[in-house]
Design an enzyme around this catalytic site. Structure first.
Site, mmCIF file in Angstrom:
data_model
loop_
_atom_site.group_PDB
_atom_site.id
_atom_site.type_symbol
_atom_site.label_atom_id
_atom_site.label_comp_id
_atom_site.label_asym_id
_atom_site.label_seq_id
_atom_site.Cartn_x
_atom_site.Cartn_y
_atom_site.Cartn_z
ATOM 1 N N ASP A 237 18.234 15.645 32.033
ATOM 2 C CA ASP A 237 18.320 16.523 33.315
ATOM 3 C C ASP A 237 19.147 15.442 34.366
ATOM 4 O O ASP A 237 19.569 16.270 35.400
ATOM 5 C CB ASP A 237 16.934 16.675 34.055
ATOM 6 C CG ASP A 237 16.593 17.749 32.913
ATOM 7 O OD1 ASP A 237 16.064 17.546 31.907
ATOM 8 O OD2 ASP A 237 16.657 19.322 33.550
ATOM 9 N N ASN A 247 14.354 13.373 31.716
ATOM 10 C CA ASN A 247 14.346 14.341 30.771
ATOM 11 C C ASN A 247 12.865 14.787 30.696
ATOM 12 O O ASN A 247 11.995 14.524 31.115
ATOM 13 C CB ASN A 247 14.881 13.776 29.404
ATOM 14 C CG ASN A 247 15.171 15.033 28.483
ATOM 15 O OD1 ASN A 247 15.739 15.809 28.935
ATOM 16 N ND2 ASN A 247 14.713 14.767 27.343
HETATM 17 O O1 MRU Z 1 12.294 22.348 32.040
HETATM 18 P P1 MRU Z 1 13.526 22.656 31.339
HETATM 19 O O2 MRU Z 1 13.349 23.258 30.008
HETATM 20 O O3 MRU Z 1 14.742 23.133 31.930
HETATM 21 O O4 MRU Z 1 13.940 21.257 30.705
HETATM 22 C C1 MRU Z 1 15.153 20.990 29.778
HETATM 23 C C2 MRU Z 1 15.234 19.474 29.371
HETATM 24 O O5 MRU Z 1 14.316 18.605 29.843
HETATM 25 C C3 MRU Z 1 16.477 19.239 28.454
HETATM 26 O O6 MRU Z 1 16.168 18.078 27.804
HETATM 27 C C4 MRU Z 1 17.703 19.058 29.522
HETATM 28 O O7 MRU Z 1 17.653 19.570 30.578
HETATM 29 C C5 MRU Z 1 18.852 18.714 28.824
HETATM 30 S S1 MRU Z 1 19.458 20.310 28.355
HETATM 31 C C6 MRU Z 1 20.932 20.003 27.494
#
Ligand code: MRU
Length: 346
Positions: A237, A247
């Site tokens: 993220d 992440n």
């Molecule tokens: O809470 P989320 O589902 O938005 O979290 C997503 C993640 O942690 C992913 O691993 C990250 O955003 C990378 S997406 C290519």
């Protein structure tokens, strides 16, 4: 040929996105002309994943530009900025969200007049989406070289096509390997409480023809002991300039087990996820979500009444546990302080 549904699309003044809360039971779309509906979709995680929420925010601003009837350039810019603020308040951790909003706003600010600004916002939003897919294809090409025929990989959450405009980040090397005829087996950590691994990663990998096993989050240790795991690939993220990786919750424990068991631990992320303004964990916010999401599982309460919960949605993996960061410009290796700046400015 791998054929996955498009996560989010711009269709003549409307945005169409997969409602990820309904997967894997139903593949249904939300279609809207209202930028506020997109803000709600990001907040409620009908769309999620760092690159996908960046694209969604960019498209929300494009909806604003398309449907707004402000008579003056100044009035338009003011309203667009206010929409940007609302969108920026939806989720705090994924830097792609703020990056995409800034990018679209600055395209509008550079325009010479109202009509040009409206066009610039829409064009820039479409460019954010297109470049995201292009980046993921390149991540796939660089990452595929790390995968041998017959390998077993492990991943957490969903850093797949559903988390991006297409092809995914952590899944990109897997899909590219598959296209090149390599056989790959994937352990998908289920990822409590939203279950992105069990619901979304398992859904898209199995649709693509990948052999996928859903594994509980607490089974990482025994899996590393008993099963052969060749590679861990996760998304991000936000990657700071020193190489700290925010992440999905569960990524850091996975990296620790990987280190103890000599499993290479790679992060796959476009350079739009690299935040050079942040050095370490203290420089950005880790989202804490509603404890109800932990206390309830798919609508059913699983903890006694009166008990509370603590829900950090992300964790931070320190740079010393990250083998490499696969980007569209190549794979960055330590020292990250030097190599991430270089790779981002390609
Ligand atoms: O809470 P989320 O589902 O938005 O979290 C997503 C993640 O942690 C992913 O691993 C990250 O955003 C990378 S997406 C290519």
């Amino acid at each position: 040929m791998i054929n996955l549904p498009r996560t989010i699309e711009w269709v003549d003044g409307k945005v169409r996105l997969i409602n990820q809360l309904l997967l894997p039971e139903r593949l249904e779309y939300i279609e809207t002309e209202d930028w506020r509906r997109i803000a709600k979709a990001i907040k409620d995680m009908e769309i999620r994943g760092a690159p996908a929420i960046g694209v969604a925010a960019a498209f929300a601003l494009a909806l604003y530009a398309y449907h707004d009837s402000s008579p003056s350039f100044e009035g338009f810019l003011e309203g667009l900025k206010r929409a940007g603020e609302v969108l920026a308040s939806t989720r705090p951790t994924a830097v792609n969200l703020f990056w995409a909003i800034r990018r679209v706003l600055s395209a509008a600010e550079k325009a010479g007049g109202l009509d040009e600004a409206r066009r610039a916002v829409i064009d820039e939003a479409l460019a954010v989406q297109r470049e995201d897919e292009e980046a993921n294809r390149k991540i796939g090409e660089y990452g595929e070289k790390l995968i041998e025929d017959g390998d077993t990989l492990i991943t957490v959450c969903n850093a797949g096509s559903l988390a991006t405009s297409y092809w995914g980040t952590a899944t990109a090397p897997i899909y590219t390997a598959l296209e090149k005829g390599k056989r790959v087996r994937v352990f998908a950590l289920e990822t409590r409480p939203y279950l992105q691994g069990a619901r979304l990663t398992a859904w898209e990998l199995s649709r693509a023809g990948v052999e996928v096993y859903v594994v509980t989050d607490n089974s990482i240790g025994i899996l590393a002991e008993k099963e052969r795991i060749d590679l861990a690939i996760v998304g991000a993220d936000r990657v700071t300039r020193l190489g700290y990786v925010a992440n999905k919750i569960g990524t850091y424990p996975l990296s620790l087990v990987a280190r103890v068991h000599n499993i290479p631990f790679y992060v796959a992320a476009p350079t739009s996820s690299i935040d050079l303004e942040a050095a370490g964990p203290e420089d950005f916010e880790i989202e804490k979500r509603n404890p109800e999401e932990v206390l309830y599982c798919r609508g059913k309460r699983i903890a006694p009444e009166g008990v509370s919960a603590l829900y950090y949605a992300f964790d931070i993996t320190p740079p010393q546990l990250v083998t490499g960061i696969i980007t569209e410009n190549g794979v960055a290796y330590p020292p990250y302080e030097k190599n991430l700046v270089r790779i981002k400015s390609f």
